[in-house]
Design a protein around this motif. Sequence first.
Motif, PDB file in Angstrom:
ATOM      1  N   GLU A 428       0.807  -1.216   0.000  1.00  0.00           N
ATOM      2  CA  GLU A 428       0.000   0.000   0.000  1.00  0.00           C
ATOM      3  C   GLU A 428       0.843   1.270   0.000  1.00  0.00           C
ATOM      4  O   GLU A 428       0.307   2.361  -0.158  1.00  0.00           O
ATOM      5  CB  GLU A 428      -0.918   0.022   1.229  1.00  0.00           C
ATOM      6  CG  GLU A 428      -1.875  -1.143   1.327  1.00  0.00           C
ATOM      7  CD  GLU A 428      -2.949  -1.115   0.256  1.00  0.00           C
ATOM      8  OE1 GLU A 428      -3.172  -0.022  -0.322  1.00  0.00           O
ATOM      9  OE2 GLU A 428      -3.563  -2.169  -0.018  1.00  0.00           O
ATOM     10  N   LEU A 429       2.149   1.129   0.169  1.00  0.00           N
ATOM     11  CA  LEU A 429       3.011   2.300   0.273  1.00  0.00           C
ATOM     12  C   LEU A 429       3.347   2.848  -1.107  1.00  0.00           C
ATOM     13  O   LEU A 429       3.574   2.090  -2.063  1.00  0.00           O
ATOM     14  CB  LEU A 429       4.297   1.949   1.018  1.00  0.00           C
ATOM     15  CG  LEU A 429       4.145   1.424   2.449  1.00  0.00           C
ATOM     16  CD1 LEU A 429       5.507   1.139   3.057  1.00  0.00           C
ATOM     17  CD2 LEU A 429       3.369   2.405   3.298  1.00  0.00           C
ATOM     18  N   TYR A 430       3.405   4.160  -1.201  1.00  0.00           N
ATOM     19  CA  TYR A 430       3.807   4.833  -2.434  1.00  0.00           C
ATOM     20  C   TYR A 430       5.288   5.170  -2.431  1.00  0.00           C
ATOM     21  O   TYR A 430       5.828   5.591  -3.452  1.00  0.00           O
ATOM     22  CB  TYR A 430       2.974   6.102  -2.626  1.00  0.00           C
ATOM     23  CG  TYR A 430       1.588   5.839  -3.161  1.00  0.00           C
ATOM     24  CD1 TYR A 430       1.234   6.210  -4.453  1.00  0.00           C
ATOM     25  CD2 TYR A 430       0.636   5.186  -2.394  1.00  0.00           C
ATOM     26  CE1 TYR A 430      -0.034   5.964  -4.953  1.00  0.00           C
ATOM     27  CE2 TYR A 430      -0.632   4.936  -2.885  1.00  0.00           C
ATOM     28  CZ  TYR A 430      -0.964   5.321  -4.155  1.00  0.00           C
ATOM     29  OH  TYR A 430      -2.221   5.057  -4.656  1.00  0.00           O
ATOM     30  N   SER A 431       5.945   5.017  -1.292  1.00  0.00           N
ATOM     31  CA  SER A 431       7.387   5.262  -1.184  1.00  0.00           C
ATOM     32  C   SER A 431       8.120   3.941  -1.370  1.00  0.00           C
ATOM     33  O   SER A 431       7.938   3.020  -0.569  1.00  0.00           O
ATOM     34  CB  SER A 431       7.735   5.861   0.181  1.00  0.00           C
ATOM     35  OG  SER A 431       6.992   7.031   0.426  1.00  0.00           O
ATOM     36  N   ARG A 432       8.940   3.852  -2.408  1.00  0.00           N
ATOM     37  CA  ARG A 432       9.651   2.608  -2.707  1.00  0.00           C
ATOM     38  C   ARG A 432      11.157   2.865  -2.807  1.00  0.00           C
ATOM     39  O   ARG A 432      11.572   3.936  -3.272  1.00  0.00           O
ATOM     40  CB  ARG A 432       9.157   2.011  -4.027  1.00  0.00           C
ATOM     41  CG  ARG A 432       7.649   1.763  -4.091  1.00  0.00           C
ATOM     42  CD  ARG A 432       7.217   0.699  -3.098  1.00  0.00           C
ATOM     43  NE  ARG A 432       5.772   0.508  -3.066  1.00  0.00           N
ATOM     44  CZ  ARG A 432       5.101  -0.324  -3.855  1.00  0.00           C
ATOM     45  NH1 ARG A 432       5.763  -1.013  -4.769  1.00  0.00           N
ATOM     46  NH2 ARG A 432       3.798  -0.441  -3.736  1.00  0.00           N
ATOM     47  N   ASP A 441       4.147  11.485  -1.693  1.00  0.00           N
ATOM     48  CA  ASP A 441       4.051  10.025  -1.626  1.00  0.00           C
ATOM     49  C   ASP A 441       4.034   9.539  -0.179  1.00  0.00           C
ATOM     50  O   ASP A 441       3.331   8.573   0.151  1.00  0.00           O
ATOM     51  CB  ASP A 441       5.221   9.379  -2.377  1.00  0.00           C
ATOM     52  CG  ASP A 441       5.063   9.472  -3.882  1.00  0.00           C
ATOM     53  OD1 ASP A 441       3.965   9.830  -4.340  1.00  0.00           O
ATOM     54  OD2 ASP A 441       6.047   9.210  -4.602  1.00  0.00           O
ATOM     55  N   VAL A 442       4.801  10.190   0.685  1.00  0.00           N
ATOM     56  CA  VAL A 442       4.808   9.814   2.100  1.00  0.00           C
ATOM     57  C   VAL A 442       3.430  10.073   2.706  1.00  0.00           C
ATOM     58  O   VAL A 442       2.871   9.224   3.412  1.00  0.00           O
ATOM     59  CB  VAL A 442       5.898  10.592   2.861  1.00  0.00           C
ATOM     60  CG1 VAL A 442       5.801  10.324   4.364  1.00  0.00           C
ATOM     61  CG2 VAL A 442       7.286  10.204   2.357  1.00  0.00           C
ATOM     62  N   ARG A 444       0.577  10.313   1.132  1.00  0.00           N
ATOM     63  CA  ARG A 444      -0.394   9.412   0.519  1.00  0.00           C
ATOM     64  C   ARG A 444      -0.275   8.012   1.129  1.00  0.00           C
ATOM     65  O   ARG A 444      -1.280   7.322   1.343  1.00  0.00           O
ATOM     66  CB  ARG A 444      -0.184   9.363  -0.982  1.00  0.00           C
ATOM     67  CG  ARG A 444      -1.141   8.423  -1.705  1.00  0.00           C
ATOM     68  CD  ARG A 444      -2.589   8.904  -1.606  1.00  0.00           C
ATOM     69  NE  ARG A 444      -3.515   7.978  -2.202  1.00  0.00           N
ATOM     70  CZ  ARG A 444      -3.804   7.910  -3.502  1.00  0.00           C
ATOM     71  NH1 ARG A 444      -3.228   8.776  -4.345  1.00  0.00           N
ATOM     72  NH2 ARG A 444      -4.659   7.039  -3.964  1.00  0.00           N
ATOM     73  N   SER A 445       0.935   7.593   1.450  1.00  0.00           N
ATOM     74  CA  SER A 445       1.124   6.288   2.080  1.00  0.00           C
ATOM     75  C   SER A 445       0.445   6.231   3.432  1.00  0.00           C
ATOM     76  O   SER A 445      -0.186   5.223   3.785  1.00  0.00           O
ATOM     77  CB  SER A 445       2.626   5.993   2.230  1.00  0.00           C
ATOM     78  OG  SER A 445       3.268   5.944   0.969  1.00  0.00           O
ATOM     79  N   GLU A 448      -3.258   5.789   2.862  1.00  0.00           N
ATOM     80  CA  GLU A 448      -3.631   4.439   2.437  1.00  0.00           C
ATOM     81  C   GLU A 448      -3.587   3.463   3.612  1.00  0.00           C
ATOM     82  O   GLU A 448      -4.435   2.573   3.715  1.00  0.00           O
ATOM     83  CB  GLU A 448      -2.695   3.966   1.320  1.00  0.00           C
ATOM     84  CG  GLU A 448      -2.837   4.743   0.024  1.00  0.00           C
ATOM     85  CD  GLU A 448      -4.253   4.675  -0.538  1.00  0.00           C
ATOM     86  OE1 GLU A 448      -4.854   3.596  -0.493  1.00  0.00           O
ATOM     87  OE2 GLU A 448      -4.754   5.715  -0.995  1.00  0.00           O
ATOM     88  N   LEU A 449      -2.604   3.617   4.497  1.00  0.00           N
ATOM     89  CA  LEU A 449      -2.538   2.748   5.668  1.00  0.00           C
ATOM     90  C   LEU A 449      -3.743   2.985   6.577  1.00  0.00           C
ATOM     91  O   LEU A 449      -4.266   2.057   7.198  1.00  0.00           O
ATOM     92  CB  LEU A 449      -1.241   2.984   6.438  1.00  0.00           C
ATOM     93  CG  LEU A 449       0.053   2.605   5.709  1.00  0.00           C
ATOM     94  CD1 LEU A 449       1.265   2.858   6.595  1.00  0.00           C
ATOM     95  CD2 LEU A 449       0.029   1.147   5.261  1.00  0.00           C
ATOM     96  N   TYR A 477       7.882   3.506   8.608  1.00  0.00           N
ATOM     97  CA  TYR A 477       6.464   3.686   8.906  1.00  0.00           C
ATOM     98  C   TYR A 477       6.136   2.891  10.163  1.00  0.00           C
ATOM     99  O   TYR A 477       6.322   1.669  10.203  1.00  0.00           O
ATOM    100  CB  TYR A 477       5.583   3.228   7.745  1.00  0.00           C
ATOM    101  CG  TYR A 477       5.695   4.099   6.526  1.00  0.00           C
ATOM    102  CD1 TYR A 477       4.891   5.220   6.378  1.00  0.00           C
ATOM    103  CD2 TYR A 477       6.620   3.814   5.523  1.00  0.00           C
ATOM    104  CE1 TYR A 477       4.986   6.022   5.248  1.00  0.00           C
ATOM    105  CE2 TYR A 477       6.726   4.621   4.394  1.00  0.00           C
ATOM    106  CZ  TYR A 477       5.909   5.725   4.270  1.00  0.00           C
ATOM    107  OH  TYR A 477       6.012   6.530   3.168  1.00  0.00           O
TER     108      TYR A 477
END
Length: 873
Positions: A428-432, A441-442, A444-445, A448-449, A477
């Motif tokens: 579900e994380l946008y940070s890869r 992205d952080v 948004r992650s 989503e969580l 996270y």
Amino acid sequence: MLLLTAFLGFGNGAFAQIQIGDDLSEIDYARPQEYEIGGITVEGAKYVDATMLSLIANLRVGDRVAIPGDAIASGIRKIWDQGLFEDVSINVIDFVGDKVFLQIVIKERPRVSKFSFSGIKKSEADEIRNKINLSRGDIATDHLLTKTTRIIENYYFDKGYLNVDIDIKQVADTARENYIDMVIDIDKGDKVKIGKINVIGNKELTDGQVLLAMKETKERGHFDPLNPLGPLVVNTVAEVLTLHPLRAINGIEEYFYDNYRPRIFKASRFQEKNFEDDKKLIIDKYNSKGFRDARIVRDSVYKIDNHNLGIDLVVDEGHKYHYRSINWTGNTKYSSETLGNILGIKPGDIYNKELLDKNLTYSETTLDISSLYMDDGYLFFHADPVEVQVENDSIDLEIRLTEGKQARISNVTLSGNTKTYDHVVLRELYSRPGQLYSRSDVMRSVRELATLGFFNQENITPDVQPNFADNTVDIGYSVEEAAADQIRFSAGYGAKMLMLEAGLQFSNFSMRNIFNKKAWRPLPMGDGQKLGLNVTTFGRRYIGYSISFTEPWLGGRKPNSLTASFYQTFYSNGYERTNSQYGWINMTGGTIGLGRRLTWPDDYFSLFQAVNVKRYSLNNYESAHLNVGDGNGKFNLISYSIVLSRNSVSQPIYPRNGSEFQIGLEITPPYSLFANKDYSTLSENEKYKWIEMHRWTFKAAWFTELYDKLVMMTRVRFGYLGFYNDQIGPTPFHRYFLGGDGLSNVSFDSRELVGMRGYGNSALTPGFYNSSNSGGNGGNILSKYTLELRYPLSLNPQATIYALTFLEAGNCWLGLKSFNPFDVKRSAGLGVRIFLPMFGLLGLDWGYGFDDIYGVQGENHSQFHFSIGGSID
């Protein structure tokens, strides 16, 4: 007996006593003599270690000390400083040659046997007991008594009791020697609130504007709707006609602040720390209006009477400033023109420090300078606004940028997920790892969580650790598991029947571990799948059950979901099976659906498609609720449904911002268009044998945080049930029923229940109370509009509670000919929502329906509604 007392810099009754019998020749007061300590004994030590006392006093056998001298006095002082004794003395019990034998005599302070409260309620005593943390055996030192008094005072000060009086009595425990019972007598007095806040020296901002800037320090509420509006209207018109619109607005604000100031969500109690913070907010308010040099010259807090405090604030507003020039330095990535457009502040604008800081660092509503850079990897970016020149009322601003280098993500870690598997969270994380750092992205992650529903939404915290040496960043996270499964049991009584419903919802199920005995804790969990089971019955007349399963990541690589469900209901008319009038209706069906997250127009969109199969079997069944043909036959439905939705709400339980909308279509094949039949001559059994319809749905909701967790929710909903063939008309199944709580333990014809507060269940449905209504029971068109104000009472994930007040309007029509979008029924009221992880969202509302229902009594006006799982929404 010779008594030698040494008072060398200590007090509180401590003294040194040297006892040598009747022979005084051994001591010469004018000439102290050194002796070797030959032995030390201790008297009076019951609970302390006697051997430690000589070490504390720094007196050891073999040491040489002067008698009389400082060593004895210093030893007494050191023992006394422990705070454990009421009396300390050191006695000389004997001389043998050049050796002296000492005795340390102590009287220990009493210990606490138990403590109790008087003068307060039991609930208050329980709260204070947890705060003071007293235990049996604690030594009743002065520090302990002072600390206890201070904790109790602070407890009541925070609640607005500023005149609290505390008396701690020590009563000897007759059962245990040197133990006491502490009786804490509390007189909290009257609650003291802030009666009046006087603002002195303000000209550019009204009193109301200054006081509204303070977040926690508030005057007592005041509500005076009878104060005449006439002078306000006259003054407002005069100010507008003389071209002073700002004065008119300020006058209106002042009137409503003075006369319409209910204190509902903020208590008007005084707290020093909050007051200091609020004074800074006043300065921030002035800064946002251009008053760069505004300051609070002095303030005073004083007692008006036993119930009210007064506060005086003397302000110096200073001059209003404007930006004369704005220059950028250090920018190589973006031009000054681009940065200036994003900043949104131009030369000539009024000085506004709040807007400047927000548009430079972080803005929730618009793109800001930091986001522009940090969303492109510039983690080390920094913007420093410098006022290079201040002249008269003008400011020359230079914004110095440090862009730095782009940072890539090195490691992404996860902690706190004790039940949920790592892959469920990480996907579900946008940070890869390997990507350029992006602040969006952080954020948004985190969102989503939160929407997963597995974790405490208030405690999802990203930890960003930049590595300046190699231009990388590690992101961690941290989550906290929360109960996600739900057990639902409800009971109701109506129509002389007891209806029971039981349901289980496993929101974090693991199908792959169903045969793994070690994974049953008590069920296999952790893969993020959903499994639902539900049973409803009221005896032999009705039973219904359903089972559903959802895999949110089919295949594990992409967020494509698979949903499958099966359900069956059986409902009889209540006659005995041997009776010739006995009849029943049975519905059996299933759904298979595929969902997909979209990336266009943005990645908040999703698309869901499903195939639905149902069969309705009727045997000698005729009812006002559903009247189809002669009450016999089988009716089949095969439909395809598609739903396009967008969901950007901040969190599912108590969203503070964002929106959600959904547009859907369920459609069946148009059998009649291809059949060579005259449907006007066919019976209803033949007409509806293969159900045909097209049903359109639109839902939308917006959430806006008006002020510090106070959220406004706006929702609209429309529905339309259409048909292909005029000779067939609308299907008697799948119709809309409006009104009440939206709950039903009975579902045998796929009707859609829509709640509306202030009216009885299904009371706004065409034909519900009059079965002879042309077209049968149920509506084909629905509209509903809702406006809610919400405020949280608790955001604890174990019990999220919020209160609400609402306005609602809606109606249900039989067809397009009777449809009138302005002909709606209205209601208003208030309610409360409680989210318990084991039971989901529970609600209780009181609504008042303003409009009468034709031919029906008692189904509007004052109505109470209980809801489960947001059924009323």
